[in-house]
Write a protein that holds these residues in place. Structure first.
Motif, PDB file in Angstrom:
ATOM      1  N   THR A  46     -30.773   5.432  -4.508  1.00 39.04           N
ATOM      2  CA  THR A  46     -31.726   5.177  -3.791  1.00 39.04           C
ATOM      3  C   THR A  46     -32.787   3.812  -4.172  1.00 39.04           C
ATOM      4  O   THR A  46     -33.997   3.793  -3.053  1.00 39.04           O
ATOM      5  N   GLY A  47     -32.525   3.502  -5.561  1.00 39.47           N
ATOM      6  CA  GLY A  47     -33.475   2.795  -5.947  1.00 39.47           C
ATOM      7  C   GLY A  47     -33.542   2.328  -6.944  1.00 39.47           C
ATOM      8  O   GLY A  47     -32.777   2.874  -7.978  1.00 39.47           O
ATOM      9  N   VAL A  48     -34.425   1.399  -7.358  1.00 38.96           N
ATOM     10  CA  VAL A  48     -34.485   0.987  -9.277  1.00 38.96           C
ATOM     11  C   VAL A  48     -35.918   0.917  -9.324  1.00 38.96           C
ATOM     12  O   VAL A  48     -36.864   1.017  -8.317  1.00 38.96           O
ATOM     13  N   THR A  49     -36.657   1.524 -10.565  1.00 39.37           N
ATOM     14  CA  THR A  49     -37.642   1.712 -10.587  1.00 39.37           C
ATOM     15  C   THR A  49     -37.945   0.323 -12.423  1.00 39.37           C
ATOM     16  O   THR A  49     -37.435   0.675 -13.077  1.00 39.37           O
ATOM     17  N   LEU A  50     -39.040   0.065 -11.625  1.00 39.03           N
ATOM     18  CA  LEU A  50     -39.447  -1.114 -12.915  1.00 39.03           C
ATOM     19  C   LEU A  50     -41.005  -1.068 -13.541  1.00 39.03           C
ATOM     20  O   LEU A  50     -41.461  -0.733 -13.114  1.00 39.03           O
ATOM     21  N   PRO A  51     -41.073  -0.956 -15.246  1.00 32.57           N
ATOM     22  CA  PRO A  51     -41.694  -0.462 -15.952  1.00 32.57           C
ATOM     23  C   PRO A  51     -43.279  -1.671 -15.201  1.00 32.57           C
ATOM     24  O   PRO A  51     -42.568  -2.429 -15.085  1.00 32.57           O
ATOM     25  N   ALA A  52     -44.071  -1.455 -15.738  1.00 32.01           N
ATOM     26  CA  ALA A  52     -44.955  -2.458 -15.544  1.00 32.01           C
ATOM     27  C   ALA A  52     -44.278  -3.206 -17.003  1.00 32.01           C
ATOM     28  O   ALA A  52     -44.797  -3.292 -17.900  1.00 32.01           O
ATOM     29  N   PRO A  53     -45.169  -4.134 -16.330  1.00 29.49           N
ATOM     30  CA  PRO A  53     -44.997  -5.783 -17.573  1.00 29.49           C
ATOM     31  C   PRO A  53     -45.654  -5.340 -19.155  1.00 29.49           C
ATOM     32  O   PRO A  53     -46.933  -4.835 -18.986  1.00 29.49           O
TER      33      PRO A  53
END
Length: 332
Positions: A213-220
């Motif tokens: 359903t998607g991809v989640t990236l953490p804050a850099p």
């Protein structure tokens, strides 16, 4: 042409239910890989479930300061998104390094993760291939393997994963969001793809009936810079012989956060944990970068014709790390 059925559900739950009801069904988004495999006779699903009508194409900032990218977001849209370009340049660069503008306009985030190897034996239905027909053999080991794996391969398969995007996502600590009959779960991108072992036909840890359903990236990390670099046989529209995605922070001449992933070398995007251990806390020097790359690539087992990939990957990593460090040091 083998006959197949086609449906276009309006709800995610409906898509999952239709998949469960038809063994061998496949989800269809951009179709840039699946349709090719159907034309080649490598794939022959009895049912295509078109998910383009589902609300899965958003690119949105998360409450934690990260980013969520929907499964059907187009590669070209993600690469051009302002938050991606500013916060996650390695991802934007990786996407722009892949395929052609026309294909990027059609290809999706979920489909990019699920694309299959371009090993010539896998794509030729007249040849044996353990990935396509388990137990039939791996002629690539003694045959044409110049572009294939030097890390993590097995006696059953030496194929490489072709994605540029997935390499950047692995270095960025992204997670894949899945929904299936058993509910929802997340899997780190670095753990989503499998090494071949004795089951090279299984590319990923995705379970039957699960939909990305998607991809989640953490804050850099604060002060981090990232980059993606790719070596290939021609300047465009070619898969990586070797590639590197890196995210780095440097302060006072020493490396803080370090994340590194290789592409074009293995059955999956290769998160370089050994290299990262060498980098963290070490001086930001060319010697450190060389030691880090060597620590990771010591595990390489090249075949007859692809040993050049090891120094190629080493030089790419050293170059990317040097360039990032020179732009990242926050001293003064």
């Amino acid at each position: 042409m083998k006959p197949f059925a086609y449906v276009r559900p309006e709800r995610t739950e409906e898509a999952i239910d239709r998949f469960a009801a038809q063994p061998g069904a496949r989800f269809l988004a951009g179709g840039t890989n699946l349709v090719d495999l159907m034309k080649l006779g490598v794939a022959g699903p009895p049912l295509l479930i078109d998910i383009n009508g589902l609300p899965l194409d958003a690119v949105e900032e998360t409450a934690a300061g990260g980013l969520h990218i929907g499964a059907t977001a187009r590669n070209s849209d993600v690469a051009a998104h302002p938050l991606v370009r500013v916060r996650y340049p390695a991802l934007s660069q990786a996407l722009l390094a892949g395929a052609s503008p026309q294909l990027r306009n059609a290809a999706t985030t979920g489909g990019n993760l699920l694309q299959r190897t371009r090993c010539p034996y896998f794509q030729d239905a007249s040849k044996p291939c353990n990935k396509r027909a388990p137990g039939s053999g791996c002629p690539a080991r003694e045959g044409v393997h110049r572009d294939l794996a030097v890390l993590g391969h097995s006696a059953h398969c030496v194929a490489t994963h072709p994605s540029d995007m997935a390499v950047a996502l692995a270095a960025l600590d992204a997670e894949v969001r899945l929904r299936g009959p058993a509910g929802e779960r997340t899997v780190p991108v670095a753990e989503f793809h499998r090494l071949p072992g004795d089951r090279p036909d299984r590319d990923t840890v995705i379970e039957d009936g699960e939909l990305i359903t998607g991809v989640t990236l953490p804050a850099p990390p604060s002060g981090a810079r990232g980059a993606y670099r790719k070596a290939r046989d021609r300047a465009s529209y070619a898969f990586a012989l070797a590639s590197v995605a890196a995210v780095l922070t440097v302060e006072g001449g020493r490396i803080g956060h370090a994340a590194l992933a290789f592409g074009g070398l293995a059955h999956k995007p290769w998160r370089a944990r050994a290299a990262e251990e060498v980098l963290r806390g070490a001086p930001a020097t060319a010697e450190t970068y060389r030691r880090a790359a060597d620590a990771e690539l010591a595990a390489a087992e090249p075949l007859r014709d692809n040993g050049f990939k090891v120094p190629l990957a080493r030089n790419l990593a050293v170059s990317v790390l040097h360039d990032l460090a020179s732009r990242t040091d926050t001293t003064g």
